[in-house]
Scaffold this active site. Structure first.
Site, PDB file in Angstrom:
ATOM      1  N   GLY A  47      13.794  13.682  -7.976  1.00 45.66           N
ATOM      2  CA  GLY A  47      13.080  12.442  -7.662  1.00 45.66           C
ATOM      3  C   GLY A  47      13.124  11.413  -8.773  1.00 45.66           C
ATOM      4  O   GLY A  47      12.490  10.372  -8.683  1.00 45.66           O
ATOM      5  N   LYS A  52      13.639  -4.917 -18.598  1.00 44.99           N
ATOM      6  CA  LYS A  52      12.533  -4.548 -19.494  1.00 44.99           C
ATOM      7  C   LYS A  52      12.733  -5.158 -20.885  1.00 44.99           C
ATOM      8  O   LYS A  52      11.771  -5.604 -21.519  1.00 44.99           O
ATOM      9  CB  LYS A  52      12.404  -3.028 -19.564  1.00 44.99           C
ATOM     10  CG  LYS A  52      11.881  -2.435 -18.251  1.00 44.99           C
ATOM     11  CD  LYS A  52      12.018  -0.914 -18.199  1.00 44.99           C
ATOM     12  CE  LYS A  52      11.430  -0.364 -16.899  1.00 44.99           C
ATOM     13  NZ  LYS A  52      11.787   1.059 -16.686  1.00 44.99           N
ATOM     14  N   GLY A  85       6.031   7.031 -12.479  1.00 42.32           N
ATOM     15  CA  GLY A  85       5.078   7.916 -11.816  1.00 42.32           C
ATOM     16  C   GLY A  85       3.984   7.107 -11.129  1.00 42.32           C
ATOM     17  O   GLY A  85       3.566   6.077 -11.621  1.00 42.32           O
ATOM     18  N   THR A 121       4.443  -4.448  -4.739  1.00 49.04           N
ATOM     19  CA  THR A 121       5.411  -4.371  -3.638  1.00 49.04           C
ATOM     20  C   THR A 121       6.765  -3.996  -4.213  1.00 49.04           C
ATOM     21  O   THR A 121       6.901  -2.942  -4.822  1.00 49.04           O
ATOM     22  CB  THR A 121       5.466  -5.706  -2.856  1.00 49.04           C
ATOM     23  OG1 THR A 121       5.858  -6.761  -3.732  1.00 49.04           O
ATOM     24  CG2 THR A 121       4.089  -6.035  -2.260  1.00 49.04           C
ATOM     25  N   VAL A 181       6.655  -2.286 -17.865  1.00 53.47           N
ATOM     26  CA  VAL A 181       7.438  -1.538 -18.860  1.00 53.47           C
ATOM     27  C   VAL A 181       6.715  -0.231 -19.179  1.00 53.47           C
ATOM     28  O   VAL A 181       5.548  -0.242 -19.562  1.00 53.47           O
ATOM     29  CB  VAL A 181       7.631  -2.361 -20.160  1.00 53.47           C
ATOM     30  CG1 VAL A 181       8.427  -1.573 -21.195  1.00 53.47           C
ATOM     31  CG2 VAL A 181       8.317  -3.687 -19.867  1.00 53.47           C
ATOM     32  N   PHE A 223       0.860  -1.195   0.000  1.00 58.23           N
ATOM     33  CA  PHE A 223       0.000   0.000   0.000  1.00 58.23           C
ATOM     34  C   PHE A 223       0.889   1.235   0.000  1.00 58.23           C
ATOM     35  O   PHE A 223       0.714   2.170   0.768  1.00 58.23           O
ATOM     36  CB  PHE A 223      -0.939  -0.041   1.220  1.00 58.23           C
ATOM     37  CG  PHE A 223      -2.180   0.792   1.065  1.00 58.23           C
ATOM     38  CD1 PHE A 223      -3.009   0.642  -0.037  1.00 58.23           C
ATOM     39  CD2 PHE A 223      -2.531   1.719   2.043  1.00 58.23           C
ATOM     40  CE1 PHE A 223      -4.169   1.409  -0.167  1.00 58.23           C
ATOM     41  CE2 PHE A 223      -3.692   2.491   1.909  1.00 58.23           C
ATOM     42  CZ  PHE A 223      -4.507   2.337   0.808  1.00 58.23           C
ATOM     43  N   ASP A 240      17.964  -1.817 -15.021  1.00 58.75           N
ATOM     44  CA  ASP A 240      16.517  -1.641 -15.160  1.00 58.75           C
ATOM     45  C   ASP A 240      16.084  -1.914 -16.601  1.00 58.75           C
ATOM     46  O   ASP A 240      15.118  -2.649 -16.848  1.00 58.75           O
ATOM     47  CB  ASP A 240      16.153  -0.203 -14.741  1.00 58.75           C
ATOM     48  CG  ASP A 240      14.702   0.142 -15.005  1.00 58.75           C
ATOM     49  OD1 ASP A 240      13.828  -0.430 -14.340  1.00 58.75           O
ATOM     50  OD2 ASP A 240      14.450   0.982 -15.892  1.00 58.75           O
TER      51      ASP A 240
END
Lengths: 349, 349
Positions: A207, A225, A323, A97, A153, A11, A221
């Site tokens: 950020g 993908k 985002g 998570t 992705v 959450f 990363d």
């Protein structure tokens, strides 16, 4: 009208935003989408768990005071994800998570428990798809449920589903993409004259970059993908070790200056191509693209994926790559796809 | 397996290419798409008409000698499109003739006859959709058939269907696009130093621009496409006169030089936006876009459409805007969508 009961595993930003969307726009979504959503369980490492077959009080769950946990509201202070996932009344588990990049845990187990207990899963985690995609997809099929992961992705920007649904009748031979906003932002700032360290610090202040930016900067990363897209869209059947990886830390301002003079721009490109012998070559590497290349103009934190098709040539989609809201929408789009598939499948009964 | 009987109205580049695709890849398409295609009628202004309920011999139709017509092969030398469209046994009419930009004829009548006689229609013509879209869509609904037209904007690149299918649950507030390859090519060549006339001649030599390039250069083509997208995706309910139009003939090399110095690029942008009061403002105009704008990097004859959505922000798709194969694929994608809708609808019976 169909109502899907959903459980939110984790959450934090993404599932919390999904809950906010449902609380704020639930009725409008119902009439627009033709189905309702009811949250029947939430688990979170910090907040504990709250299981309510009749529906969680979302305003309450969303507005806990700073130190409150679900325990003070009839839930449990501890989080037994396996028990909640296996025994709750949800039709769909929304998994958001985190992923250990070595084995995809704990997300892989969350997905497995859900599928084993006959629940569909949507996840925004790369780990389960990249590292256990074939196993989990097969498990979903065996149990007659869905496993969707558009958010793995480019967040909610349609990429996996776009290629699967919008390219019917086309042969997809290859793809290449700018799949990490942080590294793309850093390269852009270096083009503007900043040095590597300053560009990273700026990305961190905004950020975009995490405290340890290696996953973004060194291509880990993007590697995950590329693995996902290669296996999902090119049926590559490859593993992480088969995706060559090189990050942007070796790209110098001098490289960028030289490229600019030659009408090129450096980008961190993740790509895969089906070879004539049927094998697939996949990798991540900084590449000096000519300005008329479809990915050369992708600026800032925007991501893009370009697909090489037989009848249309290259088709490119660009949009947000990250985002909270964008990724929460990915989960919603997964549920919409499950609903559509259910309607389609019923037609063949 | 379902087989759809189709009629090809117009046997120029687009429908001829569709016939070639069916002839060359029919079996593979069947197994991939889950349905078969059989051509039962062809009409063409030059070749006459050939109606064969048991299926047209495609290799024969595709390989007529220079002066041959269908009359020499059991067909008719003249073309009574209304009679063929109304009485043939096709389930689907593939309309790829031409459009008078004033009233959309003869394509509008072709579509109307088909829908009135209970046949679904796919068309690559802008005219019927732009000028009679609401009427024809309503006629299709009354007759329980489909009216699809992905090829009217950006050929086979998914744009209309992408926005309708991939953005479920999103609010679309606006779009802007580079929707004409010829004008975009001309602007690019002028940036490279050519003057307007030389750039147009080059575009003509490459087959991008027609002998009379006004439709492309003066924005008439984009105006029709903006009208289609505004009515289809923003429910604008507007007419052609409501789409402001300005072409690129007023853009000078000096404008382009100045923009380049300011980090901008001139593009012919077609756009529409929903205003706070619910009305839609739509237009076509040359615009000096900043380099980090999603459309600034779209080069050459490539087209692109950028959608402004509430949850994802801007999402852009780019790809071919024209071409025989690309446009023939648009028809195929329309038929695939009809098949999918049929499966979905059956679920609700």
């Amino acid at each position: 009208m169909t109502t899907y009961d959903i459980a939110l595993i984790g959450f934090g930003g993404v599932n919390r935003t999904l809950a906010e969307l449902i609380a704020a726009r639930g009725e409008a979504l119902n009439s627009e989408l033709g189905f309702g959503l009811r949250v029947v369980a939430i688990t979170d490492l910090r907040l504990g768990s709250l299981v309510r077959p009749e529906g969680v009080d979302l305003p309450l769950a969303l507005n806990l005071a700073g130190s409150e946990t679900f325990a003070e509201h009839g839930g449990s202070a501890d989080t037994n994800n396996e028990s909640v996932i296996r025994t709750c009344t949800a039709d769909i588990i929304c998994e958001a998570t985190f992923t250990n990049p070595d084995d995809g845990e704990p997300a892989v187990s969350h997905v497995r428990w859900a599928l084993e207990s006959g629940k569909s899963v949507c996840t925004t985690n790369k780990g389960p798809v990249a590292l256990r995609g074939a196993e989990l997809t097969s498990l979903a099929e065996q149990n007659g449920v869905h496993f969707e992961f558009e958010g793995a992705v480019m967040s909610g920007t349609p990429v996996i589903r776009l290629a699967k649904k919008m390219f019917a009748g086309l042969k997809l031979n290859a793809f290449e993409g700018i799949l990490n906003g942080t590294s793309n932002y850093v390269l852009g700032r270096m083009e503007a004259g900043l040095d590597f360290e300053a560009a990273i610090q700026e990305a961190q202040a905004l950020g975009y970059a995490e405290a340890n930016p290696a996953a973004d900067i060194e291509g880990y990363d993007v590697q995950l993908k590329v693995l996902i897209l290669a296996n999902e869209l090119l049926e590559a059947g490859i593993e992480l070790k088969d995706v060559q990886r090189k990050g942007i830390s070796t790209v110098t301002r001098e490289d960028l200056r030289k490229a600019s003079q030659e009408g090129r721009r450096w980008k961190l490109v993740g790509s895969a191509r089906r070879n004539p012998d049927g094998t697939v070559t996949a990798g991540v590497a900084p590449t000096a693209l000519p300005l008329d290349h479809g990915l050369a103009g992708i600026s800032g934190a925007t991501n893009a994926a370009s697909f090489d098709t037989d009848l249309l040539g290259p088709v490119t989609v660009s949009g947000p790559g990250a985002g909270r809201v964008e990724t929460a929408y990915a989960l919603l789009s997964d549920i919409i796809a499950m609903h559509a598939a259910k309607a389609g499948a019923a037609a063949h009964v």
